[in-house]
Design a protein around this motif. Structure first.
Motif, short mmCIF file in Angstrom:
data_model
loop_
_atom_site.label_atom_id
_atom_site.label_comp_id
_atom_site.label_asym_id
_atom_site.label_seq_id
_atom_site.Cartn_x
_atom_site.Cartn_y
_atom_site.Cartn_z
N GLN A 197 0.62 -1.74 -0.30
CA GLN A 197 -0.02 -0.08 0.04
C GLN A 197 0.84 1.43 -0.31
OE1 GLN A 197 -2.68 -0.44 3.65
NE2 GLN A 197 -0.91 0.20 4.54
N VAL A 198 0.01 2.28 -0.81
CA VAL A 198 1.57 2.80 -1.16
C VAL A 198 0.85 5.26 -1.00
CG1 VAL A 198 2.74 4.46 -3.04
CG2 VAL A 198 2.10 2.41 -3.46
N PRO A 199 0.94 5.00 0.58
CA PRO A 199 0.27 6.34 0.67
C PRO A 199 1.09 7.51 -0.12
CG PRO A 199 2.18 5.96 2.29
CD PRO A 199 2.27 4.75 1.76
N LEU A 200 -0.98 8.61 -0.74
CA LEU A 200 -0.22 9.32 -1.49
C LEU A 200 -0.25 10.72 -1.18
CD1 LEU A 200 -3.50 8.49 -4.16
CD2 LEU A 200 -1.24 7.97 -4.31
N ARG A 201 1.10 11.32 -1.15
CA ARG A 201 1.64 12.29 -0.92
C ARG A 201 0.81 13.06 -1.31
NH1 ARG A 201 7.74 11.34 0.32
NH2 ARG A 201 7.30 12.70 1.02
N MET A 202 0.00 14.48 -0.70
CA MET A 202 -0.78 15.50 -1.58
C MET A 202 -0.11 16.11 -2.66
SD MET A 202 -3.56 15.26 -1.12
CE MET A 202 -4.50 16.30 -2.51
N GLU A 203 1.23 16.13 -1.74
CA GLU A 203 2.29 17.90 -1.70
C GLU A 203 2.80 16.98 -3.38
OE1 GLU A 203 4.87 15.06 0.57
OE2 GLU A 203 3.29 16.27 0.74
N ARG A 204 3.06 16.07 -3.81
CA ARG A 204 3.55 15.40 -4.93
C ARG A 204 2.22 14.65 -5.95
NH1 ARG A 204 8.71 11.11 -3.61
NH2 ARG A 204 9.45 12.30 -2.38
N LEU A 205 0.92 15.39 -5.48
CA LEU A 205 0.31 15.45 -6.23
C LEU A 205 -0.62 16.72 -7.36
CD1 LEU A 205 -2.33 13.20 -4.57
CD2 LEU A 205 -1.31 12.34 -6.77
N SER A 206 -0.69 16.63 -8.85
CA SER A 206 -1.20 17.47 -8.90
C SER A 206 -2.67 17.68 -10.32
CB SER A 206 0.20 17.96 -10.50
OG SER A 206 -0.08 17.03 -10.94
N GLY A 207 -3.05 18.55 -10.17
CA GLY A 207 -4.55 18.54 -10.59
C GLY A 207 -4.26 17.64 -12.68
N GLY A 208 -5.24 17.12 -12.70
CA GLY A 208 -5.17 16.81 -13.81
C GLY A 208 -4.87 15.06 -13.46
N SER A 209 -4.12 15.20 -14.48
CA SER A 209 -3.26 12.85 -14.96
C SER A 209 -2.11 12.72 -13.95
CB SER A 209 -3.44 13.12 -16.09
OG SER A 209 -4.47 13.43 -16.99
N ASN A 210 -1.55 12.20 -13.29
CA ASN A 210 -0.90 11.60 -12.02
C ASN A 210 -0.88 10.16 -12.20
OD1 ASN A 210 -0.63 13.87 -10.48
ND2 ASN A 210 -2.59 13.49 -10.72
N LEU A 211 0.24 9.84 -12.53
CA LEU A 211 0.98 8.15 -12.71
C LEU A 211 1.92 8.22 -11.36
CD1 LEU A 211 1.05 6.08 -14.62
CD2 LEU A 211 2.77 7.10 -15.50
N LEU A 212 1.69 6.79 -10.85
CA LEU A 212 2.15 6.27 -10.21
C LEU A 212 2.74 4.88 -10.40
CD1 LEU A 212 1.83 5.78 -6.16
CD2 LEU A 212 1.54 3.42 -8.11
N GLN A 213 3.82 4.71 -10.54
CA GLN A 213 5.03 3.62 -11.56
C GLN A 213 5.65 2.36 -10.53
OE1 GLN A 213 7.55 6.26 -14.20
NE2 GLN A 213 6.36 4.08 -15.64
N VAL A 214 5.76 1.39 -10.49
CA VAL A 214 6.39 0.83 -9.57
C VAL A 214 7.48 0.39 -10.74
CG1 VAL A 214 6.45 -1.73 -8.34
CG2 VAL A 214 4.51 -0.60 -8.12
N ILE A 215 8.79 0.42 -9.84
CA ILE A 215 9.65 -0.09 -10.78
C ILE A 215 11.06 -0.76 -9.92
CG2 ILE A 215 9.69 1.81 -11.85
CD1 ILE A 215 11.50 3.47 -10.02
#
Length: 319
Positions: A197-215
């Motif tokens: 489970q990955v917490p979504l940090r609001m300071e790293r999110l932007s309005g519109g499209s965002n992308l979370l990747q597992v690498i």
């Protein structure tokens, strides 16, 4: 050790090696293949040895290390007359093929410059193969599945392939920020499914499209999860389109960053995924076409009725 050495190149004459000019073995304690090889060609300073897995060359090395560095691990062999003739190998993870990880056994071999067989051994099971591999081929061992967002966290699982008893060491990256370790909080009893489970940090999110990747540790993507923030008119179909676009970008990056020698086999593994994405896109296109057609028919019907009402053919009350 092995029988007298013979040429490994088809059509070439046999190249017998002098006694104790070349030997090799597996050092299981350190997960490597070690040995020595003295060149038979006059004037050649060092021999070049080649490592093969199932008859396919995956690595080469110059036999120019001191045999005294390996004296303890080479005990039982009569050391050669030339000190700087030793070598060591680990199987590069980029050289492995998907079918080799799923196979019950693979054949390991070391050849000299002339093609003579220095060492051969059959590895039994995935455990032995991974023990001699330099790093973990995460793209061949694990599948990442996302399970959606709950309570401000992205949930998902990492599923092990081939029954590998290896705990994944992965990282997660949100947008263009620096990747961080993927937090695994639970593992199934058989060790095959790992929950994250990955917490979504609001300071790293932007309005519109965002992308979370597992690498993985070297930046190879294993999965992508699009996140839409802010007011949007997008319906479920639009979100599916965004998810498919993220999958296509993931597959494109995966193909372009593969080891060129292993690329054909790994491309075959991706065929089913690409076909699935294309099928889903065609379904979405058909759905869009049907919606546009219904909308056009409804609009035309509404205009016809409106004209009829205006001309008095149809009363407004009956409508």
């Amino acid at each position: 050790m092995s029988a007298p050495l013979k040429a490994g190149i088809a059509g070439s004459p046999a190249v017998p090696l002098k006694p104790r000019t070349a030997e090799a073995r597996i050092d299981w304690s350190r997960g490597r293949i070690i040995g020595f090889s003295v060149p038979l060609v006059d004037g050649t300073v060092y021999d070049v040895v080649h490592l093969e897995v199932d008859g396919r060359q995956v690595a080469s090395a110059v036999a120019n290390l001191s045999v005294f560095e390996f004296a303890r691990d080479l005990s039982g062999f009569a050391l050669p007359s030339r000190e700087y003739s030793a070598f060591e190998f680990r199987i590069p993870q980029g050289g492995l093929l998907p079918q080799q990880l799923a196979s019950a056994s693979v054949k390991l071999a070391v050849h000299s410059t002339t093609g003579a067989v220095i060492f051969e051994q059959v590895l039994q099971g995935l455990g032995e193969l991974l023990h001699l591999t330099d790093g973990v081929p995460t793209d061949l061992l694990f599948d990442v599945e996302f399970r959606g967002v709950r309570s401000g966290q992205v949930h998902g699982i990492v599923r092990s392939r081939h029954g590998a008893q290896v705990r994944p060491v992965l990282r997660v990256r949100l947008n263009e920020f620096e990747a961080e370790p993927l937090p695994l909080y639970e593992t199934s009893a058989d060790g095959q499914v790992h929950h994250f489970q990955v917490p979504l940090r609001m300071e790293r999110l932007s309005g519109g499209s965002n992308l979370l990747q597992v690498i993985d540790a070297v930046g190879q993507p294993l999965g992508a999860f699009p996140i839409q923030l802010g007011h949007t008119e997008a319906v479920d179909m639009d979100r599916r389109v965004q998810a498919l676009e993220a999958q296509v970008e993931f597959l494109k990056h995966l193909v372009l960053t593969q080891n060129t020698e292993a690329l054909p086999a790994r491309l075959a593994q991706l065929k089913s995924e690409v076909v699935g994405v294309c099928s889903e896109m065609l379904t979405l296109q058909r759905t869009c076409f049907e919606q546009e057609t219904r909308a056009a028919v409804s609009m035309a019907l509404a205009e016809t009725v409106a004209d009829a009402v205006a001309s008095g053919v149809v009363s407004g009350r009956s409508i």
